[in-house]
Design a protein around this motif. Structure first.
Motif, PDB file in Angstrom:
ATOM      1  N   ALA A   1     -12.395   2.043   7.707  1.00  0.00           N
ATOM      2  CA  ALA A   1     -12.524   2.818   6.687  1.00  0.00           C
ATOM      3  C   ALA A   1     -11.611   4.113   7.291  1.00  0.00           C
ATOM      4  O   ALA A   1     -11.007   4.836   6.348  1.00  0.00           O
ATOM      5  N   ILE A   2     -11.067   4.471   8.301  1.00  0.00           N
ATOM      6  CA  ILE A   2     -10.614   5.434   8.973  1.00  0.00           C
ATOM      7  C   ILE A   2      -8.977   5.206   8.499  1.00  0.00           C
ATOM      8  O   ILE A   2      -8.376   6.071   8.063  1.00  0.00           O
ATOM      9  N   SER A   3      -8.412   4.085   8.906  1.00  0.00           N
ATOM     10  CA  SER A   3      -7.038   3.568   8.683  1.00  0.00           C
ATOM     11  C   SER A   3      -6.695   3.244   7.126  1.00  0.00           C
ATOM     12  O   SER A   3      -5.533   3.534   6.716  1.00  0.00           O
ATOM     13  N   MET A   4      -7.547   2.979   6.432  1.00  0.00           N
ATOM     14  CA  MET A   4      -7.260   2.361   4.899  1.00  0.00           C
ATOM     15  C   MET A   4      -7.177   3.515   3.935  1.00  0.00           C
ATOM     16  O   MET A   4      -6.124   3.257   3.364  1.00  0.00           O
TER      17      MET A   4
ATOM     18  N   GLY B   1      -5.092   4.655  -1.048  1.00  0.00           N
ATOM     19  CA  GLY B   1      -5.075   5.684  -1.991  1.00  0.00           C
ATOM     20  C   GLY B   1      -3.902   6.176  -2.489  1.00  0.00           C
ATOM     21  O   GLY B   1      -3.803   6.490  -3.753  1.00  0.00           O
ATOM     22  N   VAL B   2      -3.019   6.316  -1.660  1.00  0.00           N
ATOM     23  CA  VAL B   2      -1.351   6.665  -2.175  1.00  0.00           C
ATOM     24  C   VAL B   2      -0.875   5.727  -2.974  1.00  0.00           C
ATOM     25  O   VAL B   2      -0.317   5.732  -4.264  1.00  0.00           O
ATOM     26  N   LEU B   3      -1.093   4.254  -2.699  1.00  0.00           N
ATOM     27  CA  LEU B   3      -0.657   3.224  -3.385  1.00  0.00           C
ATOM     28  C   LEU B   3      -1.505   3.292  -4.747  1.00  0.00           C
ATOM     29  O   LEU B   3      -0.802   2.934  -5.751  1.00  0.00           O
ATOM     30  N   LYS B   4      -2.638   3.266  -4.715  1.00  0.00           N
ATOM     31  CA  LYS B   4      -3.660   3.129  -5.869  1.00  0.00           C
ATOM     32  C   LYS B   4      -3.087   4.291  -6.999  1.00  0.00           C
ATOM     33  O   LYS B   4      -3.190   4.068  -8.153  1.00  0.00           O
ATOM     34  N   GLY B   5      -2.814   5.389  -6.341  1.00  0.00           N
ATOM     35  CA  GLY B   5      -2.393   6.569  -7.235  1.00  0.00           C
ATOM     36  C   GLY B   5      -1.212   6.347  -7.876  1.00  0.00           C
ATOM     37  O   GLY B   5      -0.782   6.770  -8.982  1.00  0.00           O
ATOM     38  N   LYS B   6      -0.223   5.795  -7.137  1.00  0.00           N
ATOM     39  CA  LYS B   6       1.238   5.616  -7.740  1.00  0.00           C
ATOM     40  C   LYS B   6       1.129   4.329  -8.749  1.00  0.00           C
ATOM     41  O   LYS B   6       1.823   4.347  -9.719  1.00  0.00           O
TER      42      LYS B   6
ATOM     43  N   LYS C   1      -6.004  -5.010   0.358  1.00  0.00           N
ATOM     44  CA  LYS C   1      -6.101  -3.524   1.118  1.00  0.00           C
ATOM     45  C   LYS C   1      -5.113  -3.510   2.125  1.00  0.00           C
ATOM     46  O   LYS C   1      -4.010  -3.298   1.921  1.00  0.00           O
ATOM     47  N   CYS C   2      -5.200  -3.357   3.421  1.00  0.00           N
ATOM     48  CA  CYS C   2      -4.118  -3.278   4.380  1.00  0.00           C
ATOM     49  C   CYS C   2      -3.201  -4.252   4.468  1.00  0.00           C
ATOM     50  O   CYS C   2      -1.941  -4.194   5.006  1.00  0.00           O
TER      51      CYS C   2
ATOM     52  N   LYS D   1       5.541   8.741   7.114  1.00  0.00           N
ATOM     53  CA  LYS D   1       4.282   8.878   6.374  1.00  0.00           C
ATOM     54  C   LYS D   1       4.519   8.074   5.117  1.00  0.00           C
ATOM     55  O   LYS D   1       5.066   8.532   4.395  1.00  0.00           O
ATOM     56  N   VAL D   2       3.323   7.548   4.594  1.00  0.00           N
ATOM     57  CA  VAL D   2       3.370   6.954   3.339  1.00  0.00           C
ATOM     58  C   VAL D   2       2.922   7.930   2.276  1.00  0.00           C
ATOM     59  O   VAL D   2       1.840   8.526   2.437  1.00  0.00           O
ATOM     60  N   THR D   3       3.677   8.228   1.428  1.00  0.00           N
ATOM     61  CA  THR D   3       3.631   9.194   0.268  1.00  0.00           C
ATOM     62  C   THR D   3       4.186   8.504  -0.925  1.00  0.00           C
ATOM     63  O   THR D   3       4.790   7.567  -0.901  1.00  0.00           O
ATOM     64  N   ALA D   4       3.808   9.111  -2.028  1.00  0.00           N
ATOM     65  CA  ALA D   4       4.606   8.834  -3.626  1.00  0.00           C
ATOM     66  C   ALA D   4       6.099   8.734  -3.188  1.00  0.00           C
ATOM     67  O   ALA D   4       6.568   7.980  -3.733  1.00  0.00           O
TER      68      ALA D   4
END
Length: 105
Positions: free
Chosen positions: A18-21, A26-31, A44-45, A68-71
């Motif tokens: 839960a901490i790492s995922m 969320g960034v992947l899902k958002g994009k 998932k991971c 860092k993973v960002t859009a």
């Protein structure tokens, strides 16, 4: 006692997941807005990692090079074909396939 140890072990596993995922997923899902029951959401991971391990798959390794993973970092690897299957990462994610898994295209 045995039941308590098993319960604590399970709680620890779920807490680490839960901490790492959520942040990166969320960034992947958002994009890419993957289907709820599709390959990307189910992996998932595993979108970036080999199974649930810390080892990165080719897509995860390409992302890690950028920090860092960002859009924005996802956009930078969209044009790559990390797993060498002939389909670019962005196209794979939009098609709900896994860009780090050569068999998924």
């Amino acid at each position: 006692m045995k039941r308590t140890l098993i319960s604590l072990s399970l709680i620890s596993i779920f807490a680490v997941t839960a901490i790492s995922m959520p942040a990166y997923i969320g960034v992947l899902k958002g994009k890419y807005e993957p289907k709820k029951d599709g390959k990307v959401a189910s992996a998932k991971c595993g979108v970036c990692h080999v199974g649930m391990s810390k080892k990165l798959n080719p897509f995860g390794a390409d992302l890690a090079k950028l920090g860092k993973v960002t859009a924005d970092t996802l956009a930078k690897v969209d044009g790559l074909d990390s797993d060498g299957d002939g389909v670019k990462n962005g196209a794979e994610l939009k098609a709900d396939t896994l860009p780090g898994d050569k068999a998924s295209k």
